[in-house]
Design an enzyme around this catalytic site. Sequence first.
Site, mmCIF file in Angstrom:
data_model
loop_
_atom_site.group_PDB
_atom_site.id
_atom_site.type_symbol
_atom_site.label_atom_id
_atom_site.label_comp_id
_atom_site.label_asym_id
_atom_site.label_seq_id
_atom_site.Cartn_x
_atom_site.Cartn_y
_atom_site.Cartn_z
ATOM 1 N N ASP A 47 48.327 -1.422 -16.551
ATOM 2 C CA ASP A 47 49.373 -2.431 -16.321
ATOM 3 C C ASP A 47 50.688 -1.667 -16.296
ATOM 4 O OD1 ASP A 47 51.420 -4.310 -16.541
ATOM 5 O OD2 ASP A 47 50.225 -5.657 -17.786
ATOM 6 N N LYS B 292 63.214 -2.997 -3.850
ATOM 7 C CA LYS B 292 62.714 -1.948 -2.953
ATOM 8 C C LYS B 292 63.845 -0.990 -2.550
ATOM 9 C CE LYS B 292 58.330 -3.105 -2.872
ATOM 10 N NZ LYS B 292 57.323 -2.282 -3.556
ATOM 11 N N ASN C 65 51.610 1.682 -5.957
ATOM 12 C CA ASN C 65 51.434 0.585 -4.999
ATOM 13 C C ASN C 65 51.682 -0.795 -5.621
ATOM 14 O OD1 ASN C 65 49.951 -0.722 -2.490
ATOM 15 N ND2 ASN C 65 48.910 -1.491 -4.323
ATOM 16 N N TYR D 299 63.438 -9.200 -4.444
ATOM 17 C CA TYR D 299 62.520 -8.224 -3.857
ATOM 18 C C TYR D 299 63.249 -7.145 -3.045
ATOM 19 C CZ TYR D 299 58.494 -6.403 -1.272
ATOM 20 O OH TYR D 299 57.548 -5.578 -0.722
ATOM 21 N N THR E 66 48.076 -10.042 3.279
ATOM 22 C CA THR E 66 47.543 -9.985 1.907
ATOM 23 C C THR E 66 47.970 -11.245 1.156
ATOM 24 O OG1 THR E 66 49.475 -8.958 0.897
ATOM 25 C CG2 THR E 66 47.850 -7.455 1.841
#
Length: 255
Positions: free
Chosen positions: A60, A171, A87, A167, A202
Site C-alpha cells: 500500500d 501529475k 503505477n 489529479y 480502465t
Amino acid sequence: MTDTVALITGANKGIGLETARQLGARGMTVLVGARDADRGAEAARTLTKEGIDARFISLDVTDDASVTAAAEQIEKDFGRLDVLVNNAGIPSASGRRATPSETSIEDMRAVFEVNVFGLVRVTNAMLPLLRKAPAARIVQVSSEVGSIDATSNPGSPLSAMPASAQYPSSKAAVNMLTAQYAKELADTPIKVNAANPGFTDTEFNGHRGIRPVEQGAEPSVHLATLPDDGPSGVLYGHLWTTEGDGDGGYGTLSW
Ligand SMILES: NC(=O)c1ccc[n+]([C@@H]2O[C@H](COP(=O)([O-])OP(=O)(O)OC[C@H]3O[C@@H](n4cnc5c(N)ncnc54)[C@H](OP(=O)(O)O)[C@@H]3O)[C@@H](O)[C@H]2O)c1
C-alpha cells in the site's frame, strides 16, 4: 528466477496488471504490488498461468510499514531491484470531482497521498535496491494532464478540458519529481522517466478510455526497458493531437 526483477505498484488491475504482463512476457520476474492481498494474489496467479514468473507482493503506497516491509522482502528474495514502475494512482477522492475553487483540502490531500507522496515513499524505499542493480530503470506513471504546457497551450486538445485541481496538479508534481530524481541520479546508471499512457480503458475512468490496456502499458514498458543510451528525465508516451483521430503515436511530451 530471471536476471531482471521488476516491481509494479497497483498491478492487480488496469494498466499496472498489463505492464506486469508485458514485462513478464519479456522474461522479467514481476513483483505484482497490490494493497489488497486477495486481488494481488489473484492477479499474480493469472500471470503465472500465462507462463510468467509473477509473485504477489503486499504494497500500500500510502503506508510506511507496508512499503518498508516490501523493500525488506525484495532485499531478502533478490538482493536488488532492476525496474520500479510507480503505477498506483487514483483520479479523485471517492469520485468527488471539482473545479479548483471548489476543491477541498481533504480531497486534494487524499489524491496527493497516493499519486505523489506514495510515489516518493516507494521510490525512496526502493532506491537502495535499485542502486544494487547494474542499470536500474524507474518509471513514474504520470499523465499528459499534468503537463502545464499542454494545459495552457490553446493548440492542445487538453486546453479544452474542464478546469480541475486534484489529479492534474498531482501529475504535475510527478513530472517535476521525475526531473528532480533524474537530476539527482544523473551520475548513476539509473534512468528515471515519466510515462503517459494516454486515455486508457480502465476502471479509473469508468472504462471511458479509448485506448486498450495493451496500448496504455506500452509507454511504461518502453521506459522500463530503455537501453543504456536512452534518455533520463523525460515525459514519454502517447501523443494526443487535434489532427485526424487525435492519435499522434508515441513520443516525448513537453512538461
Ligand atoms: N486510465 C487512464 O486513462 C490513465 C491515463 C493517464 C494516466 N493514468 C495513470 O495510470 C496509472 C494506472 O491507472 P489505471 O487506469 O490502470 O487505473 P486503475 O485500473 O484504477 O488501477 C489503479 C491501481 O492503483 C492501485 N492503487 C490505488 N491506491 C493504491 C494504494 N494506496 N496503494 C497501492 N495501490 C493502489 C489500485 O488498487 P485497488 O484495486 O486496490 O484499488 C489499482 O491496482 C495511474 O497512475 C493513473 O493516474 C491512467
